[in-house]
Design a protein around this motif. Structure first.
Motif, PDB file in Angstrom:
ATOM      1  N   PHE A 433      56.384  21.197  -4.579  1.00 19.11           N
ATOM      2  CA  PHE A 433      57.777  21.597  -4.744  1.00 19.11           C
ATOM      3  C   PHE A 433      58.424  20.897  -5.934  1.00 19.11           C
ATOM      4  O   PHE A 433      58.034  19.789  -6.309  1.00 19.11           O
ATOM      5  N   PRO A 434      59.461  21.502  -6.510  1.00 19.62           N
ATOM      6  CA  PRO A 434      60.211  20.849  -7.588  1.00 19.62           C
ATOM      7  C   PRO A 434      60.941  19.603  -7.107  1.00 19.62           C
ATOM      8  O   PRO A 434      61.074  19.357  -5.896  1.00 19.62           O
ATOM      9  N   VAL A 435      61.414  18.833  -8.074  1.00 15.13           N
ATOM     10  CA  VAL A 435      62.196  17.621  -7.820  1.00 15.13           C
ATOM     11  C   VAL A 435      63.603  17.881  -8.357  1.00 15.13           C
ATOM     12  O   VAL A 435      63.799  18.013  -9.563  1.00 15.13           O
ATOM     13  N   VAL A 436      64.588  17.964  -7.445  1.00 20.46           N
ATOM     14  CA  VAL A 436      65.921  18.427  -7.821  1.00 20.46           C
ATOM     15  C   VAL A 436      66.984  17.549  -7.172  1.00 20.46           C
ATOM     16  O   VAL A 436      66.908  17.251  -5.981  1.00 20.46           O
ATOM     17  N   GLY A 437      67.985  17.126  -7.978  1.00 24.58           N
ATOM     18  CA  GLY A 437      69.123  16.416  -7.415  1.00 24.58           C
ATOM     19  C   GLY A 437      69.549  15.239  -8.272  1.00 24.58           C
ATOM     20  O   GLY A 437      69.080  15.059  -9.396  1.00 24.58           O
ATOM     21  N   GLY A 438      70.443  14.429  -7.708  1.00 28.90           N
ATOM     22  CA  GLY A 438      70.933  13.254  -8.394  1.00 28.90           C
ATOM     23  C   GLY A 438      69.986  12.087  -8.222  1.00 28.90           C
ATOM     24  O   GLY A 438      69.513  11.826  -7.109  1.00 28.90           O
ATOM     25  N   LEU A 439      69.707  11.349  -9.310  1.00 31.23           N
ATOM     26  CA  LEU A 439      68.817  10.196  -9.217  1.00 31.23           C
ATOM     27  C   LEU A 439      69.508   9.107  -8.399  1.00 31.23           C
ATOM     28  O   LEU A 439      70.618   8.684  -8.742  1.00 31.23           O
ATOM     29  N   PRO A 440      68.914   8.662  -7.303  1.00 32.52           N
ATOM     30  CA  PRO A 440      69.565   7.697  -6.424  1.00 32.52           C
ATOM     31  C   PRO A 440      69.937   6.407  -7.151  1.00 32.52           C
ATOM     32  O   PRO A 440      69.154   5.840  -7.915  1.00 32.52           O
ATOM     33  N   GLY A 441      71.168   5.962  -6.923  1.00 33.41           N
ATOM     34  CA  GLY A 441      71.643   4.722  -7.504  1.00 33.41           C
ATOM     35  C   GLY A 441      71.987   4.815  -8.974  1.00 33.41           C
ATOM     36  O   GLY A 441      72.293   3.795  -9.601  1.00 33.41           O
ATOM     37  N   GLN A 442      71.962   6.021  -9.553  1.00 29.99           N
ATOM     38  CA  GLN A 442      72.229   6.185 -10.986  1.00 29.99           C
ATOM     39  C   GLN A 442      73.257   7.298 -11.159  1.00 29.99           C
ATOM     40  O   GLN A 442      72.916   8.454 -11.419  1.00 29.99           O
TER      41      GLN A 442
END
Length: 495
Positions: A433-442
């Motif tokens: 699956f793709p990797v989608v979203g906000g980078l945690p802690g950044q």
């Protein structure tokens, strides 16, 4: 397979190197200009001299576009998007469609849409249907149906864009088939079709049921496809196209709405500012032409993400892989041969998951047969390679020969003309699956990457979901939770 479960942003931040609280930087390695003026970069970044893609002849009018002659280093943009493939193009287009007043800068290391989006096999199809039973077992029925429906909806959305904007990319609605050569593989596929029918009877509104799968078995399959070697086929609707022209059309729609595109501009490092500036800038992106600033930065960098974000690289979750394609032309005239009017994939063919599409009558290159796959002929399966400047000769030899094997002498003829061999770099995750979203802690750093060689069926809708996350603060209900970027850190040695 990786199984996603809940993990907090604070837990993930604790796993990141301490320096990442303020910066996301790759090691500083000297960058030099070669005699031809191109940049020589360390491994992991886009190669400056890729193989020439079949689809990119001739280059599009925006191939080397720089909207402004100079890189706008003094301005703070609402969004800086790194990458001009289908993910970056769709994100910019969807953001500006929502709010035309946004300022958006797009950085592309090479020419526009020059990476995987301009180098694939020309398919646009919901071909991951075969995994639905596995998805149910891993993620539950609701999530599995959400994944399957999103794949089909994404393909339909790309089709709708092409039709609505009169895109001249040779788009064709075609009948496609997964064709089987072994009894074991065909029986497994037919079992999944029956499993899906049962799901549809119970959940008629929740799955990708708009695309019917029809099974042809035994002699019926051989009569229908005119191939005496096959044992069966699962037939459904798909599409062929020049993917490069489709993505360039999406980019042009963004440009018409105010996008600033800077091609041949390599993003080298990301710097998180310790506090937002007076202009609201949270991030700086260092390039080989200067440093730009953004309130939000979006990574649409697919296989090159590890080079730009060491934190993601350290998880080992994103694996680049060099894929290879050949364009060949059979000796016989195919214009009136219905066997060549379809597209196909071969999950169990000896050469290793080949796929085939044929250029339709009236298209540039009509009758050319596009064949991809054959990774079985590489000892490493071409994994952990980001150099698309060369081809694997063993794979090339097989790709050139596959057409006559599957179509047969009577359809193909004795000789094969090799039109073009080329490579491109895809990105894989353990779960597919793709990797989608906000980078945690950044805060303010986002990603829609690693499409697993399936970008035409994942990226456009992933872009829609990411835009909603960035503008409304949450993902849409239809978006699979299994695509969440946080899962890259949420793994153990025995997963």
């Amino acid at each position: 397979m990786w199984v996603s479960s809940a993990i907090t942003a604070l837990q993930i931040a604790a796993l990141l190197p301490q320096t990442q609280a303020l910066a996301v930087r790759s090691p500083q390695v000297p960058i030099s200009k070669r005699d031809d003026g191109n940049t020589t970069l360390r491994p992991g970044f886009p190669h400056p001299d890729p193989t020439e893609s079949y689809w990119q002849e001739p280059p599009h009018r925006i191939a080397n576009l720089r909207t402004t002659p100079e890189l706008p280093t003094e301005e703070t943009f609402d969004y800086v998007i790194v990458g001009s493939g289908v993910s970056g193009a769709a994100i910019a287009f969807k953001l500006l469609s929502r709010d035309p007043s946004l300022s958006i800068l797009m950085l592309e290391a090479r020419t526009a849409a020059s990476a995987a989006s301009g180098r694939n096999g020309g398919h646009c199809k919901a071909g991951d249907w075969k995994a639905v039973k596995e998805w149910v077992e891993l993620y539950g029925e609701d999530e599995a149906l959400r994944i399957g429906k999103m794949e089909q909806d994404c393909v339909d959305d790309v089709r709708e864009f092409v039709r609505a904007h009169n895109v001249s990319s040779g788009w064709q609605d075609v009948e496609t088939a997964d064709v089987y050569w072994t009894k074991e593989a065909f029986e497994k596929a037919t079992g999944i079709v029956e499993y899906q029918k049962e799901l549809q009877s119970r959940r008629p509104n929740d799955g990708p049921w708009s695309n019917k799968r029809t099974v042809y078995a035994g002699q019926a399959a051989r009569d229908y496809w005119k191939w005496p070697q096959i044992l069966g086929a699962v037939v459904y609707t798909a599409h062929t196209q020049n993917p490069y022209l489709t993505v360039c059309a999406i980019l042009e729609e963004g440009l018409n709405k105010g996008l600033n595109l800077q091609t041949n501009t390599v993003a080298l490092a990301l710097n998180q500012l310790s506090s937002a500036s007076e202009t609201g800038a949270k991030w700086e992106v260092e390039t080989d032409r200067g440093t730009v600033k953004g309130k939000q930065v979006v990574l649409a960098t697919n296989s090159y993400t590890n080079a730009l974000h060491p934190g993601l690289a350290s998880t080992g979750f994103l694996t680049p892989q060099r894929a290879q394609v050949a364009a060949v032309h059979p000796e016989k005239d195919t214009s009136n041969n219905t066997v060549f009017r379809r597209s196909h994939s071969y999950p169990d063919l000896h050469s290793g998951n080949n796929y085939i599409a044929v250029r339709a009558p009236g298209d540039i290159g009509a009758g050319d047969v596009i064949i991809g796959g054959s990774s079985k002929f590489s000892p490493t399966r071409e994994r952990n390679i980001t150099d698309d400047s060369v081809i694997n000769q063993d794979m090339a030899d097989d790709l050139r020969a596959v057409g006559r094997v599957v179509f047969g002498y009577e359809n193909w003829g004795e000789t094969t003309k090799v039109v073009k061999d080329w490579t491109g770099i895809i990105c894989n995750t353990p779960d597919g699956f793709p990797v989608v979203g906000g980078l945690p802690g950044q805060d303010g750093l986002w990603a829609s990457v690693c499409m697993n060689g399936h970008g035409m069926a994942w990226a456009y809708r992933s872009a829609e979901a990411l835009v909603q996350m960035m503008t409304e603060g949450e993902a849409p209900e239809w978006f699979p939770q299994s695509f969440d970027v946080a899962r890259a850190w949420n793994k153990s040695s025995d997963s």
